[in-house]
Design an enzyme around this catalytic site. Structure first.
Site, PDB file in Angstrom:
ATOM      1  N   GLY A  71      33.921  15.682 -23.430  1.00  0.00           N
ATOM      2  CA  GLY A  71      33.328  14.358 -23.472  1.00  0.00           C
ATOM      3  C   GLY A  71      32.122  14.203 -22.568  1.00  0.00           C
ATOM      4  O   GLY A  71      31.132  13.546 -22.929  1.00  0.00           O
ATOM      5  N   THR A  72      32.172  14.795 -21.387  1.00  0.00           N
ATOM      6  CA  THR A  72      31.048  14.651 -20.449  1.00  0.00           C
ATOM      7  C   THR A  72      29.779  15.264 -21.007  1.00  0.00           C
ATOM      8  O   THR A  72      28.702  14.664 -20.940  1.00  0.00           O
ATOM      9  CB  THR A  72      31.407  15.300 -19.088  1.00  0.00           C
ATOM     10  OG1 THR A  72      32.508  14.589 -18.513  1.00  0.00           O
ATOM     11  CG2 THR A  72      30.226  15.242 -18.133  1.00  0.00           C
ATOM     12  N   ASN A 152      38.825   3.941 -19.106  1.00  0.00           N
ATOM     13  CA  ASN A 152      39.779   5.002 -18.763  1.00  0.00           C
ATOM     14  C   ASN A 152      40.649   4.665 -17.550  1.00  0.00           C
ATOM     15  O   ASN A 152      41.674   5.311 -17.324  1.00  0.00           O
ATOM     16  CB  ASN A 152      39.042   6.319 -18.508  1.00  0.00           C
ATOM     17  CG  ASN A 152      38.081   6.225 -17.342  1.00  0.00           C
ATOM     18  OD1 ASN A 152      37.170   5.402 -17.354  1.00  0.00           O
ATOM     19  ND2 ASN A 152      38.255   7.061 -16.347  1.00  0.00           N
ATOM     20  N   GLN A 180      39.003   7.790 -24.703  1.00  0.00           N
ATOM     21  CA  GLN A 180      40.378   7.299 -24.603  1.00  0.00           C
ATOM     22  C   GLN A 180      40.904   6.707 -25.911  1.00  0.00           C
ATOM     23  O   GLN A 180      42.088   6.402 -26.024  1.00  0.00           O
ATOM     24  CB  GLN A 180      40.478   6.249 -23.484  1.00  0.00           C
ATOM     25  CG  GLN A 180      40.231   6.784 -22.093  1.00  0.00           C
ATOM     26  CD  GLN A 180      41.304   7.752 -21.610  1.00  0.00           C
ATOM     27  OE1 GLN A 180      42.430   7.766 -22.115  1.00  0.00           O
ATOM     28  NE2 GLN A 180      40.968   8.576 -20.634  1.00  0.00           N
ATOM     29  N   SER A 200      37.079  14.139 -26.623  1.00  0.00           N
ATOM     30  CA  SER A 200      37.493  15.276 -25.810  1.00  0.00           C
ATOM     31  C   SER A 200      38.916  15.645 -26.201  1.00  0.00           C
ATOM     32  O   SER A 200      39.832  14.817 -26.109  1.00  0.00           O
ATOM     33  CB  SER A 200      37.425  14.912 -24.321  1.00  0.00           C
ATOM     34  OG  SER A 200      37.554  16.058 -23.517  1.00  0.00           O
ATOM     35  N   ALA A 201      39.118  16.873 -26.657  1.00  0.00           N
ATOM     36  CA  ALA A 201      40.382  17.273 -27.278  1.00  0.00           C
ATOM     37  C   ALA A 201      41.586  17.134 -26.357  1.00  0.00           C
ATOM     38  O   ALA A 201      42.688  16.833 -26.806  1.00  0.00           O
ATOM     39  CB  ALA A 201      40.289  18.717 -27.776  1.00  0.00           C
ATOM     40  N   HIS A 202      41.389  17.333 -25.057  1.00  0.00           N
ATOM     41  CA  HIS A 202      42.546  17.347 -24.161  1.00  0.00           C
ATOM     42  C   HIS A 202      43.121  15.956 -23.907  1.00  0.00           C
ATOM     43  O   HIS A 202      44.159  15.821 -23.270  1.00  0.00           O
ATOM     44  CB  HIS A 202      42.199  18.038 -22.837  1.00  0.00           C
ATOM     45  CG  HIS A 202      41.311  17.257 -21.917  1.00  0.00           C
ATOM     46  ND1 HIS A 202      41.784  16.654 -20.778  1.00  0.00           N
ATOM     47  CD2 HIS A 202      39.984  17.003 -21.968  1.00  0.00           C
ATOM     48  CE1 HIS A 202      40.787  16.060 -20.155  1.00  0.00           C
ATOM     49  NE2 HIS A 202      39.689  16.255 -20.855  1.00  0.00           N
ATOM     50  N   THR A 238      27.514  30.187 -28.048  1.00  0.00           N
ATOM     51  CA  THR A 238      28.493  30.617 -29.045  1.00  0.00           C
ATOM     52  C   THR A 238      29.636  29.620 -29.119  1.00  0.00           C
ATOM     53  O   THR A 238      30.205  29.240 -28.092  1.00  0.00           O
ATOM     54  CB  THR A 238      29.041  32.019 -28.695  1.00  0.00           C
ATOM     55  OG1 THR A 238      27.949  32.939 -28.654  1.00  0.00           O
ATOM     56  CG2 THR A 238      30.060  32.473 -29.720  1.00  0.00           C
ATOM     57  N   CYS A 328      38.630  12.550 -12.840  1.00  0.00           N
ATOM     58  CA  CYS A 328      37.362  13.226 -12.592  1.00  0.00           C
ATOM     59  C   CYS A 328      36.876  12.998 -11.159  1.00  0.00           C
ATOM     60  O   CYS A 328      35.917  13.606 -10.726  1.00  0.00           O
ATOM     61  CB  CYS A 328      36.295  12.732 -13.577  1.00  0.00           C
ATOM     62  SG  CYS A 328      36.744  13.020 -15.295  1.00  0.00           S
TER      63      CYS A 328
END
Length: 376
Positions: A71-72, A152, A180, A200-202, A238, A328
């Site tokens: 996300g960042t 968040n 979020q 953001s996947a996590h 990549t 963060c």
């Protein structure tokens, strides 16, 4: 020792099915997606299939999705692109945004001589849309509005329909940090006129270090990273093939179970709120986090009636993982910039804890935390 994880707004446990997809990809898709031989073509095909599936979830086209390291990076790519490529001379944001936006805006303001204005928020962290309209009305300076969909730290919802309407009316571009919200709420980018979003996947039980940026069709993209022509020229490097496939799987699982997961987690949040009142009648909730209609079902920001600098440490020693603000900022001795902005000094000086839940959270874990707080 029993452990309880209630810091899901920081990161989430990876779903077992996602781990299987990643593991399988590591064995089967080891080729470089930029290589023209069959191993490269196989990896490239896997990435593009994942891109199409992700785009379909949000009712957009695959060409509008750019994979990033999270996300960042996605926020940075969008904000820098707006200024360097799209002619934006002014950004309107708020002082309670994630630092991925705030710090980037501060950097761009200094390095590219743009204007950054801040829309007012009230004591609950609600964006003042009347003030936003004032800031945009009558301005002929090309402007980008950047306001997060779900805060968040306090979980507040943005009135995204109203903000979209105001932006469209005043010819302003609209970027929203939706980290979020993705995987927790339905997001239709065809129906809601947001120009740029991030994921953001996590945050939805996927792997760390992978996410995406959405650029509405028609906006060119100037890359921040140079050295290759990956991601349709938008991001050199990549592709993280295995994590991209894991992200797509995590998102697919989350969206398939949106309603059932929401109902389950929302019930836990309701129960936790009611049980906290039995700990102390003086416990308060920051922002709108206790309002189930105006905040995310995954986040509850609790203000205790005292200052205890050791509370986070005590909870950790008891096996309870929570946060005093955005993850963060871990390692920083600064308090939450969100709470500092919206609370009076006497309240901001009290100890606040962000509890955040997931589909893996149990009622037994909630009871364990309540029992420990009562002993304190």
């Amino acid at each position: 020792m029993k452990t309880v994880y209630l810091d899901n707004a920081a990161t989430t446990q990876i779903d077992e099915e996602v781990i299987e997809v990643i593991h399988s990809s590591m064995k089967e898709n080891f080729g470089n997606p930029s290589s023209i031989h069959q191993f490269g073509r196989k990896a490239k095909s896997a990435v593009e299939t994942a891109r199409k599936k992700i785009a379909k979830h949000f009712n957009v086209t695959a060409s509008e999705i750019v994979f990033t390291a999270g996300g960042t990076e996605a926020d940075n790519l969008i904000l820098h692109n707006a200024v360097l490529n799209l002619g934006v001379k002014r950004i309107v944001t708020s002082k309670i945004e994630h630092h991925a936006v705030l710090h980037t805006c501060n950097h761009i303001e200094k390095t590219h001589n743009i204007i950054v204005d801040y829309v007012n928020v009230d004591e609950f962290g609600t964006i003042n849309t009347d003030h936003l309209e004032e800031l945009l009305s009558g301005s002929d300076t090309k402007t980008l509005v950047s306001l997060m969909l779900i805060n968040n730290e306090i979980g507040n919802f943005l009135d995204v329909e109203k903000v979209s309407t105001i932006c469209k009316k005043n010819n302003a571009l609209f970027h929203s940090d939706t980290v979020q919200a993705m995987g927790h709420y339905p997001v239709d980018l065809h129906e809601t006129p947001i120009d740029f979003v991030v994921a953001s996947a996590h945050k939805f039980h996927g792997p760390k270090g992978v996410g995406f940026a959405y650029f509405k069709k028609g906006f060119g993209i100037l890359p921040m990273l140079h050295g290759g022509d990956q991601e349709m020229g938008a991001r050199s490097s990549t592709e993280n093939v295995h994590s991209i496939l894991g992200m797509e799987k995590a998102l697919s699982i989350a969206i398939s179970n949106l309603e059932s997961d929401k109902n389950y987690i929302e019930d836990l949040k309701k129960y936790f709120i009611s049980e906290l009142k039995s700990v102390s009648d003086d416990i308060q909730f920051n922002g709108l986090s206790s309002n189930l209609n105006k905040s995310s079902y995954t986040i509850l920001n609790v203000r205790f009636p005292y200052a205890n600098d050791m509370l986070l440490f005590s909870l950790d020693m008891a096996g309870i993982a929570v946060s005093g603000g955005s993850a963060c900022q871990s390692g920083s001795n600064k308090g939450s910039h969100v709470l500092t902005e919206i609370l009076k000094t006497i309240d901001a000086d009290k100890t606040s804890i962000r509890f955040s839940f997931s589909k893996y959270t149990t009622k037994q874990e909630i009871n364990f935390v309540i029992d420990y707080l009562k002993r304190l």
